[in-house]
Design a protein around this motif. Structure first.
Motif, PDB file in Angstrom:
ATOM      1  N   ARG A   1       0.862  -1.170   0.000  1.00 64.44           N
ATOM      2  CA  ARG A   1       0.000   0.000   0.000  1.00 64.44           C
ATOM      3  C   ARG A   1       0.902   1.225   0.000  1.00 64.44           C
ATOM      4  NH1 ARG A   1      -2.328   0.522   4.623  1.00 64.44           N
ATOM      5  NH2 ARG A   1      -0.929  -0.933   5.656  1.00 64.44           N
TER       6      ARG A   1
ATOM      7  N   LYS B   1       4.831   3.580   5.035  1.00 59.88           N
ATOM      8  CA  LYS B   1       5.668   2.622   4.302  1.00 59.88           C
ATOM      9  C   LYS B   1       7.076   3.174   4.022  1.00 59.88           C
ATOM     10  CE  LYS B   1       2.734  -0.810   3.880  1.00 59.88           C
ATOM     11  NZ  LYS B   1       2.986  -2.173   4.382  1.00 59.88           N
TER      12      LYS B   1
ATOM     13  N   VAL C   1      -0.756  -4.394  -8.604  1.00 61.45           N
ATOM     14  CA  VAL C   1      -0.587  -5.578  -9.455  1.00 61.45           C
ATOM     15  C   VAL C   1      -1.316  -6.732  -8.759  1.00 61.45           C
ATOM     16  CG1 VAL C   1       1.120  -7.295 -10.218  1.00 61.45           C
ATOM     17  CG2 VAL C   1       1.584  -4.848 -10.513  1.00 61.45           C
TER      18      VAL C   1
ATOM     19  N   LEU D   1       4.294  -8.874   5.075  1.00 63.59           N
ATOM     20  CA  LEU D   1       4.219 -10.048   4.194  1.00 63.59           C
ATOM     21  C   LEU D   1       5.125  -9.927   2.979  1.00 63.59           C
ATOM     22  CD1 LEU D   1       0.456 -11.088   3.851  1.00 63.59           C
ATOM     23  CD2 LEU D   1       2.345 -12.379   4.832  1.00 63.59           C
TER      24      LEU D   1
ATOM     25  N   GLU E   1       7.356 -12.817   1.202  1.00 63.57           N
ATOM     26  CA  GLU E   1       7.131 -13.256  -0.185  1.00 63.57           C
ATOM     27  C   GLU E   1       8.422 -13.122  -0.995  1.00 63.57           C
ATOM     28  OE1 GLU E   1       2.437 -11.805  -0.085  1.00 63.57           O
ATOM     29  OE2 GLU E   1       3.894 -10.617  -1.195  1.00 63.57           O
TER      30      GLU E   1
END
Ligand code: UDP
Length: 406
Positions: free
Chosen positions: A222, A227, A282, A308, A312
């Motif tokens: 996000r 972030k 995406v 996460l 990943e």
């Protein structure tokens, strides 16, 4: 499960859609396959979706009308928690279901769940995903509404158990909220190891139109100030060799425009605008190509309760350079699967990224170690631990919960 403010099936990368949606979808599906039937309740935000949809064997999504059937800002949703709880109860009564346990996600669902369990007399456990007081400490200019802060401070003491993603979160719950550690279960989030695994980099690049000689840094998530992408844009300005380096930023819908504009302005101000490309959101299924195409994944967040994206990336065999905050500090093994650097500091980000870009064998060896480290983070393992916790709580309350028993 209650996931009031966002549906587990919503498109990812928007303002309110990220790790929590992935968690609820994956865990509900796993529990369903283990014989635990799960109804996930979410607030209806569109008039034309069916009330009930089975999205995996044993796992259903139930839309509850509370407020208008359209997008409502999260900030305005507290006023709808009573209606939401009433809608859940009406569905339950109509269907003649007796739920054995309530698992709430995020404080809004926690408030609704608190009302439901008062009548149902079943255990209530919750995951906050983020906590207001923790966000305020991580980034001074964050704003939180008093009703959230008050509700969280009250809820943490009413829940039968809080599920925290890391030991660090359990410590924060003790230090900030005075929650005794025994009332907090630490169960990490997981990763789909089938979807996120090392794959041929050249093929991934050619599918996504990325030149083989390009040096690709990737940020996914996000797009919001927490972030910390501004820190990484500034890190680009600190790098000594930017030849053929591109930072691809994935995530952010139309509501992220202001933050994207702010990031573009910083990039222009320091002269790195040609090295930053915003790709927008995406689809989760298309993300493996981008991880596989990347040289390094960066996560410069001010705070991540789990993160996460880092998991990943490591499962895909890509080294991660991340802030030493929240969950990242426990998932990324510093110097072995990537690097942890002090938050808010562009210079160490630049230094570690350059070190990796210069050294292909180092990237490969950190990437391999990441894949090995992530093998214990499967959703199946996570769901088994949750299931054990459900059984323990139900047992304490004399409720009939048992895996496989329905
Ligand atoms: N994600 C995605 N497409 C996007 C952006 C994000 O599929 O365009 C997914 C990403 O793969 C990850 C999740 O959204 O599974 C983000 O989770 P994370 O824990 O990193 O961040 P959060 O959203 O919880 O702050």
């Amino acid at each position: 499960m209650l996931s009031m403010h966002t549906s587990p099936l919503a498109a990812l990368g928007g303002r309110e859609t990220g790790g929590m949606n992935v968690y609820v979808r994956e865990v509900a599906a796993q529990l369903g396959s283990m014989g635990v039937r799960v109804d996930v309740f979410t607030r209806r935000d569109s008039a034309d979706t069916p009330e009930v949809a089975e999205f995996a064997p044993g796992a259903r999504l139930v839309q509850v009308t509370a407020g208008p059937p359209e997008r409502v800002e999260k900030e305005d949703m507290f006023a709808l928690t009573d209606d939401f709880a009433r809608g859940v109860e009406a569905f339950r009564a109509r269907e003649g279901i007796r739920y054995d346990l309530v698992h709430s996600h995020y404080w809004l669902s926690g408030v609704a769940g608190d009302r439901l369990v008062a009548d149902w007399c079943v255990p209530h456990l919750a995951m906050f995903h983020t906590l207001g007081d923790v966000k305020l400490r991580a980034r001074a200019s964050e704003h939180e509404r008093p009703e959230r802060l008050e509700a969280e401070r009250r809820l943490v003491h009413r829940l039968d158990r809080i599920v925290a993603a890391t030991e660090h979160e359990r410590r924060l719950l003790r230090q900030i909220y005075r929650v005794p550690p025994r009332r907090v279960a630490v169960i990490p989030l997981g990763v789909d190891l089938e979807t996120f695994r090392p794959r041929d980099r050249g093929a991934a690049r050619s599918r996504r139109g990325i030149d083989a000689a390009e040096r690709i840094l990737l940020a996914v998530g996000r797009i919001e100030p927490l972030k910390g992408l501004d820190i990484f844009v500034r890190a680009l300005g600190e790098m000594t060799d930017l030849a053929r380096v591109t930072l691809l930023v994935i995530g952010g819908d139309e509501r992220a425009e202001a933050e994207v504009a702010r990031l573009r302005a910083i990039a222009s101000e320091i002269g790195v605008q040609e090295h930053v490309r915003f790709l927008g959101p995406v689809a989760h299924e298309a993300l493996p190509d981008y991880y596989n195409a990347a040289d390094v994944v960066v996560m410069p967040s001010f705070y991540e309760s789990f993160g996460l994206v880092a998991v990943e990336a490591m499962a895909s065999g890509v080294p991660v350079v991340a802030s030493r905050v929240g969950g990242l500090a426990s998932t990324v093994a510093d110097g072995r699967t990537g690097y942890l650097v002090p938050w808010r500091c562009p210079e160490p980000f630049a230094e570690k990224v350059e070190l990796l870009l210069r050294n292909e064998p180092l990237r490969a060896s950190l990437g391999r170690a990441g894949v090995v480290r992530m093998q214990s983070y499967s959703w199946a393992a996570v769901s088994e631990r949750l299931c054990d916790l459900y059984a323990e709580l139900a047992d304490q309350q004399g409720s009939a919960f048992a895996a496989g028993g329905g």
